[in-house]
Design a protein around this motif. Structure first.
Motif, PDB file in Angstrom:
ATOM      1  N   ALA A  45       0.797  -0.681   0.048  1.00 27.67           N
ATOM      2  CA  ALA A  45      -0.194   0.102  -0.297  1.00 27.67           C
ATOM      3  C   ALA A  45       1.244   1.255   0.389  1.00 27.67           C
ATOM      4  CB  ALA A  45      -1.131  -0.022   1.261  1.00 27.67           C
ATOM      5  N   TYR A  55      -2.945   3.902  -2.603  1.00 29.11           N
ATOM      6  CA  TYR A  55      -3.129   2.453  -3.916  1.00 29.11           C
ATOM      7  C   TYR A  55      -2.838   1.496  -2.740  1.00 29.11           C
ATOM      8  CZ  TYR A  55      -1.423   7.257  -6.125  1.00 29.11           C
ATOM      9  OH  TYR A  55      -1.332   8.385  -6.364  1.00 29.11           O
ATOM     10  N   TYR A  56      -3.042   0.809  -3.186  1.00 28.57           N
ATOM     11  CA  TYR A  56      -2.904  -0.829  -2.611  1.00 28.57           C
ATOM     12  C   TYR A  56      -3.236  -2.102  -3.831  1.00 28.57           C
ATOM     13  CZ  TYR A  56      -5.606   1.122   0.764  1.00 28.57           C
ATOM     14  OH  TYR A  56      -5.600   1.920   2.104  1.00 28.57           O
ATOM     15  N   GLU A  58      -4.071  -5.556  -5.171  1.00 31.11           N
ATOM     16  CA  GLU A  58      -5.590  -6.021  -4.812  1.00 31.11           C
ATOM     17  C   GLU A  58      -5.171  -7.360  -3.733  1.00 31.11           C
ATOM     18  OE1 GLU A  58      -6.763  -4.130  -8.083  1.00 31.11           O
ATOM     19  OE2 GLU A  58      -7.861  -5.992  -7.313  1.00 31.11           O
ATOM     20  N   LYS A  61      -6.783  -5.280  -0.982  1.00 31.30           N
ATOM     21  CA  LYS A  61      -8.095  -4.677  -0.831  1.00 31.30           C
ATOM     22  C   LYS A  61      -8.787  -4.662  -0.665  1.00 31.30           C
ATOM     23  CE  LYS A  61      -7.307  -1.675  -5.318  1.00 31.30           C
ATOM     24  NZ  LYS A  61      -7.341  -1.915  -6.958  1.00 31.30           N
ATOM     25  N   GLY A  62      -9.278  -3.831   0.151  1.00 34.80           N
ATOM     26  CA  GLY A  62     -11.161  -3.939   1.042  1.00 34.80           C
ATOM     27  C   GLY A  62     -10.425  -4.382   2.654  1.00 34.80           C
ATOM     28  N   THR A  65      -5.651  -0.896   5.329  1.00 30.76           N
ATOM     29  CA  THR A  65      -6.328   0.313   4.911  1.00 30.76           C
ATOM     30  C   THR A  65      -4.728   1.257   5.680  1.00 30.76           C
ATOM     31  OG1 THR A  65      -7.751   0.328   5.540  1.00 30.76           O
ATOM     32  CG2 THR A  65      -7.228   2.995   5.815  1.00 30.76           C
TER      33      THR A  65
END
Length: 121
Positions: A45, A55-56, A58, A61-62, A65
């Motif tokens: 990230a 930016y993360y 894949e 992601k979710g 943070t």
């Protein structure tokens, strides 16, 4: 310029951890990367200086943070719903100029020492 990562540890799958990175000196974009022994270090990230852009990878992601507190010169990575495949040494890093690709390792000039995250299944 120094970066000091902390917050790693042992957690069960599905659990959470928050990584911290204390930075000294002027900071611009910053990021987190991770590395498993025998594998290349990979992007996790990144966040712009203002925090407006994040930016993360894949794979996180979710669940993860990234955030920062410029007043305290701190970078954070909140990791939720951890999986065994998240187990790695996590590194914080920062760039020394603005306007470059924060998802690329080659953009980063300064690196912390790493903190180990272990996820048990």
């Amino acid at each position: 310029v120094q970066l000091q990562a902390s917050g790693g540890g042992l957690v069960q799958a599905g659990g959470s951890l928050r990584l911290n990175c204390a930075a000294s000196g002027r900071t611009y974009g910053m990021g987190w990367f991770r590395q498993v022994p025998g594998k290349e270090r990979e992007f996790v990230a990144a966040i712009s200086w203002s925090g407006a852009s994040t930016y993360y990878a894949e794979s996180v992601k979710g669940r993860f943070t990234i955030s920062r507190d410029n007043a305290e010169n701190q970078l954070y990575l909140q990791m939720n719903s951890l999986k065994p495949e998240d187990m790695a040494v996590y590194y914080c890093a920062k760039v020394k100029v603005e306007g470059i690709d924060l998802t690329q390792q080659s953009s980063y000039a300064y690196w912390g020492q790493g903190t180990l995250v272990t996820v048990s299944s």
